[in-house]
Write a protein that holds these residues in place. Structure first.
Motif, PDB file in Angstrom:
ATOM      1  N   CYS A   1     -40.001   4.430  24.568  1.00 46.39           N
ATOM      2  CA  CYS A   1     -41.369   3.949  24.764  1.00 46.39           C
ATOM      3  C   CYS A   1     -41.875   4.363  26.138  1.00 46.39           C
ATOM      4  N   GLY A   2     -43.195   4.267  26.283  1.00 43.93           N
ATOM      5  CA  GLY A   2     -43.831   4.444  27.574  1.00 43.93           C
ATOM      6  C   GLY A   2     -44.414   3.119  28.016  1.00 43.93           C
ATOM      7  N   PHE A   3     -45.017   3.127  29.194  1.00 47.82           N
ATOM      8  CA  PHE A   3     -45.632   1.919  29.720  1.00 47.82           C
ATOM      9  C   PHE A   3     -46.992   2.262  30.306  1.00 47.82           C
ATOM     10  N   GLN A   4     -47.982   1.422  30.002  1.00 52.65           N
ATOM     11  CA  GLN A   4     -49.302   1.577  30.609  1.00 52.65           C
ATOM     12  C   GLN A   4     -49.474   0.481  31.647  1.00 52.65           C
TER      13      GLN A   4
ATOM     14  N   GLY B   1     -47.673  -6.490  25.496  1.00 58.08           N
ATOM     15  CA  GLY B   1     -47.418  -6.917  26.856  1.00 58.08           C
ATOM     16  C   GLY B   1     -45.942  -7.140  27.143  1.00 58.08           C
ATOM     17  N   VAL B   2     -45.483  -6.562  28.231  1.00 58.43           N
ATOM     18  CA  VAL B   2     -44.104  -6.753  28.690  1.00 58.43           C
ATOM     19  C   VAL B   2     -44.094  -7.693  29.888  1.00 58.43           C
ATOM     20  N   LEU B   3     -44.901  -7.386  30.872  1.00 55.74           N
ATOM     21  CA  LEU B   3     -45.168  -8.241  32.014  1.00 55.74           C
ATOM     22  C   LEU B   3     -46.679  -8.203  32.257  1.00 55.74           C
ATOM     23  N   ALA B   4     -47.170  -9.071  33.102  1.00 56.61           N
ATOM     24  CA  ALA B   4     -48.605  -9.107  33.379  1.00 56.61           C
ATOM     25  C   ALA B   4     -49.082  -7.738  33.838  1.00 56.61           C
ATOM     26  N   GLY B   5     -50.085  -7.202  33.142  1.00 58.91           N
ATOM     27  CA  GLY B   5     -50.648  -5.907  33.497  1.00 58.91           C
ATOM     28  C   GLY B   5     -49.858  -4.708  33.034  1.00 58.91           C
ATOM     29  N   ILE B   6     -48.814  -4.933  32.223  1.00 56.70           N
ATOM     30  CA  ILE B   6     -47.962  -3.827  31.763  1.00 56.70           C
ATOM     31  C   ILE B   6     -47.826  -3.892  30.251  1.00 56.70           C
ATOM     32  N   GLU B   7     -48.243  -2.823  29.581  1.00 55.42           N
ATOM     33  CA  GLU B   7     -48.168  -2.730  28.122  1.00 55.42           C
ATOM     34  C   GLU B   7     -47.132  -1.697  27.722  1.00 55.42           C
ATOM     35  N   ALA B   8     -46.254  -2.068  26.795  1.00 57.03           N
ATOM     36  CA  ALA B   8     -45.303  -1.108  26.239  1.00 57.03           C
ATOM     37  C   ALA B   8     -45.988  -0.303  25.147  1.00 57.03           C
ATOM     38  N   ILE B   9     -45.760   1.014  25.164  1.00 59.89           N
ATOM     39  CA  ILE B   9     -46.326   1.918  24.168  1.00 59.89           C
ATOM     40  C   ILE B   9     -45.182   2.518  23.363  1.00 59.89           C
ATOM     41  N   PRO B  10     -45.011   2.149  22.090  1.00 56.55           N
ATOM     42  CA  PRO B  10     -43.942   2.762  21.286  1.00 56.55           C
ATOM     43  C   PRO B  10     -44.154   4.269  21.172  1.00 56.55           C
ATOM     44  N   LEU B  11     -43.130   5.034  21.533  1.00 60.85           N
ATOM     45  CA  LEU B  11     -43.165   6.502  21.476  1.00 60.85           C
ATOM     46  C   LEU B  11     -41.869   6.972  20.821  1.00 60.85           C
ATOM     47  N   PHE B  12     -41.639   6.500  19.621  1.00 59.72           N
ATOM     48  CA  PHE B  12     -40.361   6.692  18.954  1.00 59.72           C
ATOM     49  C   PHE B  12     -40.146   8.152  18.559  1.00 59.72           C
ATOM     50  N   GLY B  13     -38.890   8.508  18.393  1.00 56.72           N
ATOM     51  CA  GLY B  13     -38.516   9.854  17.973  1.00 56.72           C
ATOM     52  C   GLY B  13     -37.457  10.428  18.889  1.00 56.72           C
ATOM     53  N   HIS B  14     -37.744  10.438  20.173  1.00 61.20           N
ATOM     54  CA  HIS B  14     -36.724  10.903  21.111  1.00 61.20           C
ATOM     55  C   HIS B  14     -35.480  10.030  20.978  1.00 61.20           C
ATOM     56  N   THR B  15     -35.685   8.727  20.939  1.00 65.50           N
ATOM     57  CA  THR B  15     -34.685   7.754  20.515  1.00 65.50           C
ATOM     58  C   THR B  15     -35.412   6.722  19.662  1.00 65.50           C
ATOM     59  N   PRO B  16     -34.665   5.857  18.947  1.00 64.89           N
ATOM     60  CA  PRO B  16     -35.327   4.912  18.038  1.00 64.89           C
ATOM     61  C   PRO B  16     -36.269   3.913  18.709  1.00 64.89           C
ATOM     62  N   GLY B  17     -36.035   3.624  19.994  1.00 59.83           N
ATOM     63  CA  GLY B  17     -36.908   2.682  20.685  1.00 59.83           C
ATOM     64  C   GLY B  17     -37.523   3.251  21.942  1.00 59.83           C
TER      65      GLY B  17
ATOM     66  N   GLY C   1     -59.877  -2.346  36.032  1.00 56.14           N
ATOM     67  CA  GLY C   1     -60.986  -1.488  35.624  1.00 56.14           C
ATOM     68  C   GLY C   1     -60.503  -0.227  34.948  1.00 56.14           C
ATOM     69  N   THR C   2     -60.971   0.911  35.423  1.00 53.47           N
ATOM     70  CA  THR C   2     -60.582   2.191  34.835  1.00 53.47           C
ATOM     71  C   THR C   2     -59.327   2.769  35.484  1.00 53.47           C
ATOM     72  N   ASP C   3     -58.735   2.054  36.414  1.00 56.63           N
ATOM     73  CA  ASP C   3     -57.537   2.546  37.111  1.00 56.63           C
ATOM     74  C   ASP C   3     -56.299   2.224  36.283  1.00 56.63           C
ATOM     75  N   GLN C   4     -55.839   3.220  35.535  1.00 56.78           N
ATOM     76  CA  GLN C   4     -54.716   3.055  34.627  1.00 56.78           C
ATOM     77  C   GLN C   4     -53.722   4.194  34.843  1.00 56.78           C
ATOM     78  N   LEU C   5     -52.467   3.914  34.525  1.00 59.18           N
ATOM     79  CA  LEU C   5     -51.422   4.932  34.560  1.00 59.18           C
ATOM     80  C   LEU C   5     -50.523   4.741  33.352  1.00 59.18           C
ATOM     81  N   ILE C   6     -50.213   5.835  32.663  1.00 62.79           N
ATOM     82  CA  ILE C   6     -49.215   5.805  31.596  1.00 62.79           C
ATOM     83  C   ILE C   6     -48.005   6.607  32.038  1.00 62.79           C
ATOM     84  N   ILE C   7     -46.853   5.953  32.034  1.00 61.11           N
ATOM     85  CA  ILE C   7     -45.573   6.639  32.241  1.00 61.11           C
ATOM     86  C   ILE C   7     -44.983   6.841  30.859  1.00 61.11           C
ATOM     87  N   TRP C   8     -44.866   8.094  30.420  1.00 60.87           N
ATOM     88  CA  TRP C   8     -44.538   8.349  29.018  1.00 60.87           C
ATOM     89  C   TRP C   8     -43.071   8.704  28.781  1.00 60.87           C
TER      90      TRP C   8
END
Length: 286
Positions: free
Chosen positions: A200-203, A182-198, A208-215
């Motif tokens: 990440c994306g955010f979900q 959790g980064v902020l309420a309703g926002i999860e950080a997703i580690p996506l390392f490799g492009h740079t060391p840190g 409910g089932t209404d979700q968005l991932i910015i990768w």
């Protein structure tokens, strides 16, 4: 479904209108900072073969505005004034969506590369988002904002360090490091390392089932890299790790049938990924 924002742009001939989508309780608006024309050699294949016949390809530079009942959150800030005439259009794009930079409460950084964070400051080096907290992965802070690493870097890499220092310095005291979860309420950080060391994306949870991932920068050419996920880019700090990360997030969003977007997916960038033969296929939404 998406709908064009109703506010006109300040330069309609070059700047696409902001495009808004409702994700449950969240209003998500795609904003374009501009574009680059990059040489095909920017894409790297393990076989050494060029994945594109053309000499260049178009790279859109996107950012995203997330709004709920109480917050205006910006994901990435574009290129700023340093990277040429075809970019640095994010503030006009934001205004076209009906907001001023001072309306932004939080800036989430997918990673510290100049086309994502140079836009934190104006041409005079002053903070643009005067009321925002800036969230960035601790690995990025350790890598890009480390004075020792900056002094040892040379060439283009040294320039990237200098730009990172300039962009973040005006936000001293307002930088919030995170690691995962959790980064902020309703926002999860997703580690996506490799492009740079840190990197990440955010979900974003719209309920409910209404979700968005910015990768972030998982891909730079969605048509090519969906079909052949092994293809990386010269800007990847660790190409092998970036490939593994890409395959992992592709599997995740395919299995969950979740709406995705990214900073370099053809504007506005919303869509879904599906398996297609040995690779994947990206379908824009709508």
């Amino acid at each position: 479904m998406t709908d064009p924002a109703t506010h006109p742009t300040t330069s309609a001939d070059t700047l696409p209108k902001p495009t808004a989508m409702q994700v449950g309780s969240l209003r998500v608006t795609a904003l374009q900072d501009g574009h680059f024309d990059l040489p095909t050699a920017f894409l790297t294949s393990p076989t050494g073969e060029s994945p594109i016949a053309d000499a260049t390809f178009n790279l859109d530079v996107n950012a995203f505005l997330i709004q709920d009942a109480n917050r205006n959150i910006l994901v990435d800030t574009g290129c700023g004034s340093q990277l040429g005439p075809t970019v640095n259009k994010l503030v006009p794009s934001l205004r076209a969506a009906g907001l001023a930079p001072s309306d932004i409460d939080a800036v989430l950084c997918t990673h510290i590369h100049p086309d994502h964070t140079n836009g934190l400051i104006d041409a005079q080096g002053s903070a643009i988002y005067t009321n925002a907290q800036v969230f960035v992965h601790q690995n990025e802070i350790d890598f890009w904002l480390n004075d020792g690493r900056r002094e040892q870097a040379t060439g283009e890499l040294r320039q990237s360090y200098e730009w990172a220092h300039e962009a973040f310095s005006p936000y001293a005291g307002r930088i919030e490091p995170f690691r995962s979860g959790g980064v902020l309420a309703g926002i999860e950080a997703i580690p996506l390392f490799g492009h740079t060391p840190g990197h990440c994306g955010f979900q974003f949870d719209g309920g409910g089932t209404d979700q968005l991932i910015i990768w972030g920068d998982v891909v730079h050419n969605i048509e090519v890299q969906a079909r052949e996920p092994e293809i990386s880019v010269l800007a990847d700090v660790n190409q092998s790790e970036a490939r593994s990360t890409r395959l992992s997030i592709f599997d995740r969003v395919t299995a969950d049938d979740v709406l995705v977007t990214g900073m370099h997916v053809k504007f506005p960038g919303f869509g879904r990924l599906r398996r297609a033969g040995a690779g994947y296929e990206f379908t824009p939404d709508p």
